[in-house]
Design a protein around this motif. Structure first.
Motif, mmCIF file in Angstrom:
data_model
loop_
_atom_site.group_PDB
_atom_site.id
_atom_site.type_symbol
_atom_site.label_atom_id
_atom_site.label_comp_id
_atom_site.label_asym_id
_atom_site.label_seq_id
_atom_site.Cartn_x
_atom_site.Cartn_y
_atom_site.Cartn_z
ATOM 1 N N UNK A 1 0.904 -1.252 0.084
ATOM 2 C CA UNK A 1 -0.040 0.052 0.156
ATOM 3 C C UNK A 1 0.831 1.297 0.062
ATOM 4 N N UNK A 2 2.011 0.999 0.758
ATOM 5 C CA UNK A 2 2.829 2.406 0.773
ATOM 6 C C UNK A 2 3.514 2.454 -0.597
ATOM 7 N N UNK A 3 3.784 1.603 -1.266
ATOM 8 C CA UNK A 3 4.535 1.473 -2.741
ATOM 9 C C UNK A 3 3.500 2.174 -3.480
ATOM 10 N N UNK A 4 2.304 1.761 -3.547
ATOM 11 C CA UNK A 4 1.333 2.202 -4.018
ATOM 12 C C UNK A 4 0.776 3.784 -4.031
ATOM 13 N N UNK A 5 1.116 3.972 -2.784
ATOM 14 C CA UNK A 5 0.872 5.385 -2.404
ATOM 15 C C UNK A 5 1.935 6.489 -3.024
ATOM 16 N N UNK A 6 3.143 5.886 -2.994
ATOM 17 C CA UNK A 6 4.281 6.492 -3.681
ATOM 18 C C UNK A 6 3.979 6.658 -5.187
ATOM 19 N N UNK A 7 3.415 5.890 -5.712
ATOM 20 C CA UNK A 7 3.244 5.779 -7.301
ATOM 21 C C UNK A 7 2.277 6.790 -7.425
ATOM 22 N N UNK A 8 1.281 6.844 -6.606
ATOM 23 C CA UNK A 8 0.294 7.965 -6.612
ATOM 24 C C UNK A 8 0.691 9.337 -6.632
ATOM 25 N N UNK A 9 1.677 9.443 -5.386
ATOM 26 C CA UNK A 9 2.320 10.739 -5.191
ATOM 27 C C UNK A 9 3.098 11.285 -6.411
ATOM 28 N N UNK B 1 -8.234 3.028 8.543
ATOM 29 C CA UNK B 1 -8.259 4.010 9.574
ATOM 30 C C UNK B 1 -9.500 3.695 10.335
ATOM 31 N N UNK B 2 -10.676 3.471 9.627
ATOM 32 C CA UNK B 2 -12.013 3.361 10.417
ATOM 33 C C UNK B 2 -12.499 4.749 11.044
ATOM 34 N N UNK B 3 -11.766 5.991 10.729
ATOM 35 C CA UNK B 3 -12.198 7.228 10.942
ATOM 36 C C UNK B 3 -13.089 7.836 10.520
ATOM 37 N N UNK B 4 -14.028 8.682 11.133
ATOM 38 C CA UNK B 4 -15.258 9.057 10.533
ATOM 39 C C UNK B 4 -14.629 10.092 9.470
ATOM 40 N N UNK B 5 -13.939 10.870 10.127
ATOM 41 C CA UNK B 5 -13.345 12.020 9.322
ATOM 42 C C UNK B 5 -12.804 11.867 8.098
ATOM 43 N N UNK B 6 -11.977 10.541 8.113
ATOM 44 C CA UNK B 6 -11.684 9.908 6.837
ATOM 45 C C UNK B 6 -12.644 9.619 5.787
ATOM 46 N N UNK B 7 -13.700 9.116 6.265
ATOM 47 C CA UNK B 7 -15.011 8.666 5.433
ATOM 48 C C UNK B 7 -15.296 9.944 4.755
ATOM 49 N N UNK B 8 -15.650 10.922 5.569
ATOM 50 C CA UNK B 8 -16.158 12.153 5.160
ATOM 51 C C UNK B 8 -15.226 12.866 3.912
ATOM 52 N N UNK C 1 -0.833 12.256 3.868
ATOM 53 C CA UNK C 1 -1.143 12.226 5.179
ATOM 54 C C UNK C 1 -1.419 10.801 5.504
ATOM 55 N N UNK C 2 -2.009 9.925 4.569
ATOM 56 C CA UNK C 2 -2.493 8.559 4.780
ATOM 57 C C UNK C 2 -0.879 7.712 5.000
ATOM 58 N N UNK C 3 -0.077 8.106 4.059
ATOM 59 C CA UNK C 3 1.295 7.391 4.135
ATOM 60 C C UNK C 3 1.819 7.598 5.447
ATOM 61 N N UNK C 4 1.817 9.048 5.779
ATOM 62 C CA UNK C 4 2.514 9.185 7.190
ATOM 63 C C UNK C 4 1.491 8.326 8.322
ATOM 64 N N UNK C 5 0.313 8.263 8.014
ATOM 65 C CA UNK C 5 -0.491 7.589 9.248
ATOM 66 C C UNK C 5 0.110 6.051 9.126
ATOM 67 N N UNK C 6 0.429 5.455 7.986
ATOM 68 C CA UNK C 6 0.769 4.242 7.767
ATOM 69 C C UNK C 6 2.246 4.038 8.497
#
Length: 135
Positions: A13-21, A79-86, A127-132
């Motif tokens: 997932x982190x590699x995928x995120x870096x490709x997206x970045x 994450x399961x975080x409501x803010x991330x869902x929104x 932010x998501x990569x930092x979280x991971x």
């Protein structure tokens, strides 16, 4: 082979995120060139493919799934975080609007929505990569 894949999901997932970045930052960097290239095309008649055709919409939907929406789903599930869902639902709605309603050449020339989405996605992915990495 299963041992290599199992338990290393976060690394993939982190590699995928870096490709997206990389894709997003490259798009942001080349945005002026893209806009200049679009402005040089005078009409839809010059294009070899109809940008409003069903096949192009399906390709754009598929591209956006792998470029944006898959990440939104992963972030919500991990994450399961409501803010991330929104935030994910909001970004999904904006990008879906962009795919469905900014498909003609005239609208693409006027719209800056893809640029703003690339910027927002870059922030989101960072932010998501930092979280991971911190979890």
């Amino acid at each position: 082979m299963g041992e290599l894949l199992y338990g290393n999901e976060e690394i993939y997932i982190i590699v995928y995120c870096f490709i997206l970045l990389w894709l997003n930052l490259d798009y942001i960097k080349d945005y002026k060139k893209i806009k200049t290239g679009l402005s040089e095309i005078s009409s839809d008649a010059e294009l070899e493919v109809n940008p409003e055709g069903l096949s192009m919409v399906l390709i754009d939907l598929l591209f956006n799934f792998f470029r944006r929406w898959l990440l939104y789903i992963l972030a919500v599930l991990m994450t399961g975080n409501i803010f991330v869902v929104i935030v994910s639902v909001t970004l999904f709605a904006i990008s879906l609007y962009d795919v469905l309603f900014n498909c003609s050449l005239a609208k693409l020339k006027k719209s800056n929505l893809k640029f703003y989405l690339a910027g927002l996605d870059t922030i989101y992915v960072s932010i998501f990569v930092s979280y991971l990495l911190l979890s």
